[in-house]
Design a protein around this motif. Structure first.
Motif, PDB file in Angstrom:
ATOM      1  N   ARG A   1     -48.683  14.958  50.716  1.00 37.12           N
ATOM      2  CA  ARG A   1     -48.156  14.212  51.717  1.00 37.12           C
ATOM      3  C   ARG A   1     -46.873  13.606  50.977  1.00 37.12           C
ATOM      4  N   HIS A   2     -45.987  14.604  50.661  1.00 40.46           N
ATOM      5  CA  HIS A   2     -44.649  14.242  50.077  1.00 40.46           C
ATOM      6  C   HIS A   2     -43.653  13.554  50.899  1.00 40.46           C
TER       7      HIS A   2
ATOM      8  N   ARG B   1     -37.143   8.670  59.101  1.00 43.35           N
ATOM      9  CA  ARG B   1     -37.345  10.328  58.894  1.00 43.35           C
ATOM     10  C   ARG B   1     -36.283  11.045  58.870  1.00 43.35           C
TER      11      ARG B   1
ATOM     12  N   GLY C   1     -38.069  11.326  53.510  1.00 45.33           N
ATOM     13  CA  GLY C   1     -38.300  10.042  53.833  1.00 45.33           C
ATOM     14  C   GLY C   1     -39.733   9.589  54.564  1.00 45.33           C
ATOM     15  N   LEU C   2     -39.744   8.360  54.854  1.00 41.95           N
ATOM     16  CA  LEU C   2     -40.972   7.839  55.397  1.00 41.95           C
ATOM     17  C   LEU C   2     -40.475   6.602  56.521  1.00 41.95           C
ATOM     18  N   GLY C   3     -41.272   6.670  57.514  1.00 40.99           N
ATOM     19  CA  GLY C   3     -40.864   5.582  58.600  1.00 40.99           C
ATOM     20  C   GLY C   3     -39.909   6.066  59.518  1.00 40.99           C
ATOM     21  N   ILE C   4     -39.150   5.026  60.287  1.00 40.92           N
ATOM     22  CA  ILE C   4     -38.332   5.484  61.427  1.00 40.92           C
ATOM     23  C   ILE C   4     -37.301   6.093  61.228  1.00 40.92           C
TER      24      ILE C   4
ATOM     25  N   SER D   1     -34.678  17.220  59.196  1.00 46.86           N
ATOM     26  CA  SER D   1     -35.992  17.842  58.505  1.00 46.86           C
ATOM     27  C   SER D   1     -36.462  19.246  59.221  1.00 46.86           C
ATOM     28  N   ASN D   2     -36.531  19.542  60.201  1.00 46.50           N
ATOM     29  CA  ASN D   2     -36.667  20.905  60.427  1.00 46.50           C
ATOM     30  C   ASN D   2     -35.648  22.000  60.194  1.00 46.50           C
TER      31      ASN D   2
ATOM     32  N   LYS E   1     -40.552   1.080  55.418  1.00 45.98           N
ATOM     33  CA  LYS E   1     -41.115   0.468  56.547  1.00 45.98           C
ATOM     34  C   LYS E   1     -40.777  -0.882  57.105  1.00 45.98           C
TER      35      LYS E   1
END
Lengths: 64, 409
Positions: B347-348, B357, B352-355, B361-362, B68
């Motif tokens: 909450r794996h 992501r 990734g995390l943040g902007i 992913s879908n 982040k």
């Protein structure tokens, strides 16, 4: 039970939409849209908790 | 990164806290143990002089915080290499993954609607048909007495390639070419041995983009050719880089997730039985596959010096973002080292995390789900033909590259 959804924390993981489509939709870009205003119907409380517990960005909070 | 499991030429690692090498075959073989060692060593962020200086955080909190902080940790470089990327920010080589704010969000918005859950729903029948045809081929081989089948080569690797080719409007037969490009970029980072332009992904894409500009269709390349930023068409480098990103990031990764899930199921008859007998558990099992076998480790390039959790990180150094290590952090997950098939709190950080992501992913999740649904329905019973013959890729995408399976008659 109420749901607090923080759009600025949402990154569009779509976990809430998959787990609780009755409570969350997604917009055209895949960010979550909260569908309920006010109290969560009793039969959807479990799903609301699931959505909150699985958000990787902690964008959903439950207020009981 | 891919198939470099055969690279025994790298200097051996004496100490994972001070000299780790994520491209070493020993890391591929034992990554979860190494993360655990580092996490419990008293200093959960390892450092290595390799690649011109590289940091490896192992806790969920540190991986999340770095993800982040794009002020200090730039996305201009996302694959650790000996050299530094020379394509300037804010766009980088492959927008939006190599872009930093504010350009990042502009480049990302152009793509998002193609990868929203509803847009991806439209690809599900294609994925299912692809899986069924691959399965029919495998059944045909079993019927004529082929008793060991490499399911990485015959099943998991083809699914993401075919769908990405269809989305981009490129020939499915070019799948082998895509894999060669991925190999070149991940292994050489484009900066190792110089390839003649005609052999590069840039040449391949430049030719296709030029052809598409002359003859627009409904595919994603045509869309990018017509997309605009503030009334201006995208630069050619932008279009090319974004397509390169989708090919590079959308194939090895999903292949790895499907393969690792099959590897798991091959060894757990109880989980196979539960998958079939309790369909309600499947959505949770899929997320647990993603947590436990998250394939992707990202990287960031230090844009400026920072003291992070006591570590003196210097501009120009790398930081790896091992999402799979974050996913096994016992401070963040209950029973972190166990595969809990019906894990309800998960909450794996596999995407990734943040902007940044994972924009796909879908798509990845749909491909994994359909691949596993179809596979488990066709083959409720299967096992590893030879556990030692399974090889894992090294580097920043981790998954089985050889997966010989046997099927009971």
């Amino acid at each position: 039970m109420k749901i607090k959804y923080d759009r600025s924390a949402c990154q569009g993981h779509n976990r809430c939409y998959m787990l609780a489509p009755e409570l969350f939709d997604t917009d055209d870009e895949g960010y979550a849209v909260l569908l309920v205003e006010g109290d969560v119907p009793a039969d959807l409380e479990e799903k609301a908790r699931l959505a909150a517990d699985n958000c990787p960005e902690f964008a959903i909070e439950i207020e009981e | 990164m891919h198939d470099s499991g055969n690279d025994h030429s790298r200097p051996s690692v004496q100490n994972w806290q001070t000299d780790f090498d994520h491209q070493h075959p020993d890391y591929a073989a034992a990554a979860p143990t190494i993360w655990e060692q580092i996490r419990t060593s008293g200093c959960p962020i390892a450092h290595s002089e390799r690649y011109g200086g590289t940091w490896l955080p192992t806790s969920h909190d540190d991986v999340a915080a770095i993800s982040k902080d794009y002020e200090h940790f730039s996305s201009q470089g996302v694959v650790v290499t000996e050299y530094r990327p020379d394509i300037p920010a804010p766009m980088g080589y492959a927008p939006p993954i190599t872009s930093d704010p504010p350009f990042h969000q502009i480049a990302r918005s152009i793509l998002l609607k193609f990868f929203s859950p509803r847009a991806i729903d439209g690809w599900e029948p294609v994925a299912r048909d692809t899986c069924r045809r691959l399965i029919a081929d495998i059944q045909g081989r079993i019927a004529v007495g082929d008793d060991v089948i490499d399911c990485a080569q015959s099943y998991s690797q083809h699914i993401p390639v075919m769908i990405m080719a269809d989305m981009l409007g490129l020939p499915r037969e070019d799948g082998d070419l895509f894999r060669r490009f991925i190999h070149n970029i991940m292994e050489q980072g484009g900066g190792g041995e110089e390839l003649p332009y005609e052999d590069t992904i840039d040449f391949y894409l430049d030719s296709h983009v030029a052809a598409r500009r002359a003859n627009l269709g409904e595919d994603l390349i045509s869309y990018l050719c017509q997309a605009e930023i503030e009334g201006m068409a995208l630069l050619d480098e932008h279009v090319r880089g974004t397509i390169a990103l989708l090919i590079i990031a959308g194939i090895d990764t999903t292949w790895s997730a499907i393969g690792a899930s099959m590897w798991h199921m091959a060894q757990h008859p109880d989980h196979r039985a539960r998958w079939i007998n309790e369909p309600d558990v499947q959505p949770f099992a899929l997320e647990e596959f993603l947590r436990f076998y998250a394939p992707v480790t990202m990287a960031r390039l230090l844009a400026k010096d920072i003291e992070f959790e006591g570590c003196p990180m210097k501009a120009g150094e790398w930081t790896l973002l091992p999402f799979p290590a974050a996913n096994r952090d016992p401070a963040f997950f209950d029973r972190a080292d166990e595969f809990v098939m019906d894990r309800a709190r998960n909450r794996h950080a596999a995407f990734g995390l943040g902007i940044h992501r994972c924009i796909g992913s879908n798509l990845a999740r749909m491909e994994l789900r359909v691949a596993m649904e179809e596979w488990m329905q066709a083959f409720p019973e299967f096992e590893l033909a030879d556990p030692d013959a399974v090889t894992w890729s090294t580097g920043q995408v981790r998954g089985p590259r050889q997966l010989p399976m046997r099927f009971p008659a």
